[in-house]
Design a protein around this motif. Structure first.
Motif, PDB file in Angstrom:
ATOM      1  N   VAL A   1      66.025 -22.598  24.247  1.00 60.64           N
ATOM      2  CA  VAL A   1      65.419 -23.694  24.014  1.00 60.64           C
ATOM      3  C   VAL A   1      64.260 -24.134  23.930  1.00 60.64           C
ATOM      4  CG1 VAL A   1      65.930 -25.862  25.853  1.00 60.64           C
ATOM      5  CG2 VAL A   1      68.058 -24.555  25.685  1.00 60.64           C
ATOM      6  N   SER A   2      63.206 -23.373  24.417  1.00 65.55           N
ATOM      7  CA  SER A   2      61.561 -23.655  24.093  1.00 65.55           C
ATOM      8  C   SER A   2      61.207 -23.476  22.548  1.00 65.55           C
ATOM      9  CB  SER A   2      61.610 -22.610  24.749  1.00 65.55           C
ATOM     10  OG  SER A   2      61.756 -22.733  25.976  1.00 65.55           O
ATOM     11  N   HIS A   3      62.231 -22.351  22.221  1.00 65.50           N
ATOM     12  CA  HIS A   3      62.547 -21.819  20.376  1.00 65.50           C
ATOM     13  C   HIS A   3      62.925 -23.477  19.974  1.00 65.50           C
ATOM     14  CE1 HIS A   3      63.601 -20.625  16.437  1.00 65.50           C
ATOM     15  NE2 HIS A   3      62.470 -19.471  16.621  1.00 65.50           N
ATOM     16  N   TYR A   4      63.705 -23.783  19.998  1.00 64.98           N
ATOM     17  CA  TYR A   4      64.603 -25.163  19.695  1.00 64.98           C
ATOM     18  C   TYR A   4      62.738 -26.074  19.302  1.00 64.98           C
ATOM     19  CZ  TYR A   4      67.877 -28.430  17.623  1.00 64.98           C
ATOM     20  OH  TYR A   4      68.251 -29.331  16.912  1.00 64.98           O
ATOM     21  N   LEU A   5      63.079 -26.291  20.750  1.00 63.74           N
ATOM     22  CA  LEU A   5      61.732 -27.929  20.898  1.00 63.74           C
ATOM     23  C   LEU A   5      60.852 -27.081  19.840  1.00 63.74           C
ATOM     24  CD1 LEU A   5      62.576 -28.379  24.464  1.00 63.74           C
ATOM     25  CD2 LEU A   5      63.549 -29.620  22.127  1.00 63.74           C
ATOM     26  N   HIS A   6      59.857 -26.185  20.298  1.00 65.68           N
ATOM     27  CA  HIS A   6      59.249 -25.898  19.374  1.00 65.68           C
ATOM     28  C   HIS A   6      58.877 -25.957  17.581  1.00 65.68           C
ATOM     29  CE1 HIS A   6      55.560 -23.663  17.841  1.00 65.68           C
ATOM     30  NE2 HIS A   6      56.159 -22.859  16.845  1.00 65.68           N
ATOM     31  N   VAL A   7      60.272 -25.864  16.857  1.00 59.70           N
ATOM     32  CA  VAL A   7      60.930 -25.901  15.874  1.00 59.70           C
ATOM     33  C   VAL A   7      60.435 -27.657  15.428  1.00 59.70           C
ATOM     34  CG1 VAL A   7      62.557 -25.527  14.206  1.00 59.70           C
ATOM     35  CG2 VAL A   7      61.986 -23.689  15.328  1.00 59.70           C
ATOM     36  N   ILE A   8      60.878 -27.940  16.242  1.00 60.77           N
ATOM     37  CA  ILE A   8      61.052 -29.724  16.342  1.00 60.77           C
ATOM     38  C   ILE A   8      59.039 -30.066  15.518  1.00 60.77           C
ATOM     39  CG2 ILE A   8      61.665 -31.269  17.007  1.00 60.77           C
ATOM     40  CD1 ILE A   8      64.554 -30.371  17.583  1.00 60.77           C
ATOM     41  N   ALA A   9      58.730 -29.478  16.834  1.00 61.07           N
ATOM     42  CA  ALA A   9      57.503 -30.522  16.746  1.00 61.07           C
ATOM     43  C   ALA A   9      56.917 -30.029  15.392  1.00 61.07           C
ATOM     44  CB  ALA A   9      56.616 -29.450  18.312  1.00 61.07           C
ATOM     45  N   GLU A  10      57.105 -28.592  15.435  1.00 62.78           N
ATOM     46  CA  GLU A  10      56.108 -27.710  13.797  1.00 62.78           C
ATOM     47  C   GLU A  10      57.385 -28.598  12.872  1.00 62.78           C
ATOM     48  OE1 GLU A  10      53.580 -25.444  14.268  1.00 62.78           O
ATOM     49  OE2 GLU A  10      53.931 -26.243  15.666  1.00 62.78           O
TER      50      GLU A  10
ATOM     51  N   ALA B   1      46.527 -30.145   5.307  1.00 60.23           N
ATOM     52  CA  ALA B   1      46.550 -28.890   4.942  1.00 60.23           C
ATOM     53  C   ALA B   1      47.403 -27.830   6.088  1.00 60.23           C
ATOM     54  CB  ALA B   1      45.007 -27.943   4.795  1.00 60.23           C
ATOM     55  N   ARG B   2      46.740 -28.515   7.729  1.00 57.82           N
ATOM     56  CA  ARG B   2      46.790 -27.812   9.037  1.00 57.82           C
ATOM     57  C   ARG B   2      48.267 -28.783   9.261  1.00 57.82           C
ATOM     58  NH1 ARG B   2      41.406 -28.779  12.044  1.00 57.82           N
ATOM     59  NH2 ARG B   2      39.526 -27.172  11.339  1.00 57.82           N
ATOM     60  N   THR B   3      48.300 -29.829   8.428  1.00 58.44           N
ATOM     61  CA  THR B   3      49.523 -30.153   8.771  1.00 58.44           C
ATOM     62  C   THR B   3      50.338 -29.125   7.713  1.00 58.44           C
ATOM     63  OG1 THR B   3      49.131 -32.264   9.435  1.00 58.44           O
ATOM     64  CG2 THR B   3      51.636 -32.416   8.942  1.00 58.44           C
ATOM     65  N   PHE B   4      50.542 -28.820   6.794  1.00 61.13           N
ATOM     66  CA  PHE B   4      51.365 -27.928   6.013  1.00 61.13           C
ATOM     67  C   PHE B   4      51.563 -26.847   6.378  1.00 61.13           C
ATOM     68  CE2 PHE B   4      51.531 -26.905   1.010  1.00 61.13           C
ATOM     69  CZ  PHE B   4      53.004 -26.061   1.329  1.00 61.13           C
ATOM     70  N   ALA B   5      50.667 -26.048   7.702  1.00 61.26           N
ATOM     71  CA  ALA B   5      50.799 -24.792   8.084  1.00 61.26           C
ATOM     72  C   ALA B   5      51.700 -25.210   9.017  1.00 61.26           C
ATOM     73  CB  ALA B   5      49.706 -24.012   8.651  1.00 61.26           C
ATOM     74  N   ARG B   6      51.621 -25.361   9.789  1.00 62.64           N
ATOM     75  CA  ARG B   6      52.934 -26.193  10.685  1.00 62.64           C
ATOM     76  C   ARG B   6      53.763 -26.203  10.504  1.00 62.64           C
ATOM     77  NH1 ARG B   6      51.281 -30.781  15.540  1.00 62.64           N
ATOM     78  NH2 ARG B   6      53.755 -29.183  16.339  1.00 62.64           N
ATOM     79  N   LEU B   7      54.374 -26.742   9.172  1.00 60.32           N
ATOM     80  CA  LEU B   7      55.426 -27.230   8.871  1.00 60.32           C
ATOM     81  C   LEU B   7      56.634 -25.795   7.934  1.00 60.32           C
ATOM     82  CD1 LEU B   7      54.798 -30.484   6.087  1.00 60.32           C
ATOM     83  CD2 LEU B   7      56.286 -30.221   8.642  1.00 60.32           C
ATOM     84  N   VAL B   8      55.548 -24.819   7.499  1.00 57.14           N
ATOM     85  CA  VAL B   8      55.796 -23.971   6.530  1.00 57.14           C
ATOM     86  C   VAL B   8      55.726 -23.226   8.331  1.00 57.14           C
ATOM     87  CG1 VAL B   8      55.047 -21.434   6.150  1.00 57.14           C
ATOM     88  CG2 VAL B   8      53.814 -23.452   5.048  1.00 57.14           C
ATOM     89  N   HIS B   9      55.330 -22.666   9.361  1.00 54.47           N
ATOM     90  CA  HIS B   9      55.542 -21.717  10.338  1.00 54.47           C
ATOM     91  C   HIS B   9      56.717 -22.372  11.374  1.00 54.47           C
ATOM     92  CE1 HIS B   9      51.337 -20.407  10.640  1.00 54.47           C
ATOM     93  NE2 HIS B   9      51.419 -19.657  11.638  1.00 54.47           N
ATOM     94  N   GLY B  10      57.283 -23.510  11.222  1.00 54.40           N
ATOM     95  CA  GLY B  10      57.916 -23.940  11.701  1.00 54.40           C
ATOM     96  C   GLY B  10      59.194 -24.312  11.390  1.00 54.40           C
ATOM     97  N   GLN B  11      59.402 -23.997   9.444  1.00 53.39           N
ATOM     98  CA  GLN B  11      60.096 -22.717   8.529  1.00 53.39           C
ATOM     99  C   GLN B  11      60.856 -22.047   9.398  1.00 53.39           C
ATOM    100  OE1 GLN B  11      62.459 -25.224   6.655  1.00 53.39           O
ATOM    101  NE2 GLN B  11      63.850 -23.249   7.528  1.00 53.39           N
TER     102      GLN B  11
ATOM    103  N   THR C   1      64.256 -20.183  10.366  1.00 55.18           N
ATOM    104  CA  THR C   1      64.624 -19.001   9.293  1.00 55.18           C
ATOM    105  C   THR C   1      64.935 -17.747  10.304  1.00 55.18           C
ATOM    106  OG1 THR C   1      63.480 -20.255   7.597  1.00 55.18           O
ATOM    107  CG2 THR C   1      64.931 -17.931   7.740  1.00 55.18           C
ATOM    108  N   VAL C   2      63.802 -17.165  10.861  1.00 58.60           N
ATOM    109  CA  VAL C   2      63.973 -16.150  11.979  1.00 58.60           C
ATOM    110  C   VAL C   2      64.483 -15.691  13.022  1.00 58.60           C
ATOM    111  CG1 VAL C   2      62.611 -14.340  13.258  1.00 58.60           C
ATOM    112  CG2 VAL C   2      61.295 -15.321  10.865  1.00 58.60           C
ATOM    113  N   GLY C   3      64.895 -17.461  13.750  1.00 53.52           N
ATOM    114  CA  GLY C   3      65.323 -17.291  15.128  1.00 53.52           C
ATOM    115  C   GLY C   3      64.733 -17.169  16.326  1.00 53.52           C
ATOM    116  N   PRO C   4      64.765 -17.368  17.707  1.00 54.72           N
ATOM    117  CA  PRO C   4      64.252 -16.899  18.389  1.00 54.72           C
ATOM    118  C   PRO C   4      64.666 -15.261  18.439  1.00 54.72           C
ATOM    119  CG  PRO C   4      66.396 -17.650  20.019  1.00 54.72           C
ATOM    120  CD  PRO C   4      66.264 -17.770  18.199  1.00 54.72           C
ATOM    121  N   ARG C   5      63.515 -14.768  19.165  1.00 58.14           N
ATOM    122  CA  ARG C   5      62.850 -13.168  19.050  1.00 58.14           C
ATOM    123  C   ARG C   5      63.225 -12.546  20.261  1.00 58.14           C
ATOM    124  NH1 ARG C   5      57.893 -14.986  16.661  1.00 58.14           N
ATOM    125  NH2 ARG C   5      58.506 -13.592  14.149  1.00 58.14           N
TER     126      ARG C   5
END
Length: 355
Positions: free
Chosen positions: A189-198, A165-175, A179-183
């Motif tokens: 770059v940090s945002h992109y690396l975060h997305v890949i981690a999630e 469940a926690r992994t699923f939540a991370r997958l959704v957060h990453g997506q 989708t929203v992109g960096p604020r």
């Protein structure tokens, strides 16, 4: 790899050799120990059988749609990491196969949803579910696979349910983050690396974690496996980014420069856009990349050529190598057994494929 050396098997053994050559070779994985290879391949074959049974439904249409991607194949990287992680305990435990099915079902479910979001017409060489049927069907089938993954996890116990469940939540957060992109104020770059981690690292971390956990490895070894999985997963994704730019072939699974053409901001592009180099080539590259998707063939070819010679690509290679070495360092607490050497070979492969 010993799969290519074994010629004394039965018909089943021949099947295993072909399976190993396809899956292991494509990943750069080396299993030099025949007993470990036999164990891993046996687990993967059991996963294939259970995967087909698990996605079956009383409704024939649902079964057909749910098996669509499972039958299309794939590297089964996540079940492979479950099988390798289990080698640090007792790989004969029956829960290991079910744990591998949980992570693969979760992965397959995300692919159905990704294809809808990306409007992808093809997946694994076959028409995507959304193009064969409809977006609504693809979304619902993805939901069904998530439900089946949760059902199998429940049979494994509360810890498996919680982690999935926690992994699923991370997958959704990453997506969502992708989708929203960096604020405003975020480093792209940090945002992109975060997305890949999630989106990528999280499920691969859970795969290695599940292998150690349900194989009965020590808590220290389970933690090391999870850290390795998170980092090697990100490293593979980042190396694919580089191959999309640097490769002259289709080694990455798609035509080189596809991300550029579609306006996907991968690591080399983000580094190039963030650079402040004043030489003519760097300035020209930033001008072209700032226009977005490069659908014009001439601009696409120019950008691809400039990127291949850029400092941004060199920096991206260094980033990938740092991830690969970090993944190797995560293995330090693990005993020196063939499975550890196999995991290390993945680090070598990532460093080599992007050099």
């Amino acid at each position: 790899m010993s799969g290519g050396e074994r010629s004394d098997g039965t018909g089943s053994g021949g099947r295993r050799n072909r399976l190993g050559a396809g899956q292991f070779g494509a990943l750069g994985l080396h299993l030099a120990d025949s007993r470990t290879e036999e164990s891993v391949l046996g687990l993967l074959e059991a996963v294939e059988a259970e995967l087909r049974d698990t996605v079956a439904s009383a409704d024939p249409f649902v079964t057909e749609a749910a098996r669509h991607l499972a039958d299309a194949g794939g590297k089964r990287f996540r079940p492979l990491l479950v099988a390798l992680g289990a080698q640090f305990g007792d790989p004969s435990r029956p829960e290991i196969v079910s744990a591998a099915v949980v992570v693969e079902l979760t992965h397959l479910a995300t692919l159905y949803h990704d294809d809808v979001m990306d409007e992808a017409p093809v997946r694994r060489g076959a028409p995507s579910a959304n193009s064969r049927w409809t977006n609504s069907v693809a979304i619902l089938v993805g939901d069904y696979l998530f439900a089946r993954a949760a059902d199998v996890a429940a049979e494994l116990g509360p810890e498996a349910v919680r982690l999935q469940a926690r992994t699923f939540a991370r997958l959704v957060h990453g997506q969502i983050a992708e989708t929203v992109g960096p604020r405003a104020g975020d480093d792209p770059v940090s945002h992109y690396l975060h997305v890949i981690a999630e989106k990528t690292g999280s499920l691969i971390a859970t795969s290695a974690h599940f292998g150690g956990l349900f194989g009965g490895a020590s808590p220290e070894h389970v933690t090391a496996l999870a850290g390795y999985g998170e980092t090697i997963g990100a490293a593979f994704q980042l190396s694919d980014d580089l191959l999309d730019i640097a490769s002259e072939s289709t080694e990455s699974g798609k035509t080189p420069g596809t991300d550029l053409r579609e306006g996907v901001p991968t690591l080399p592009v983000l580094y190039a856009l963030a650079a402040d180099d004043t030489d003519a080539a760097s300035v020209r590259l930033r001008e072209i990349l700032a226009t977005g998707p490069l659908t014009d063939d001439a601009l696409h070819a120019e950008a691809l050529g400039l990127l291949r010679e850029s400092a941004a690509l060199k920096r991206a290679r260094e980033t990938v190598r740092s991830y690969a070495e970090d993944a190797r360092a995560q293995l330090a607490p693990l005993p020196q057994i063939p499975a550890r050497r196999a995991l290390e070979s993945l680090c070598d492969h990532i460093a080599d494929r992007t050099s």
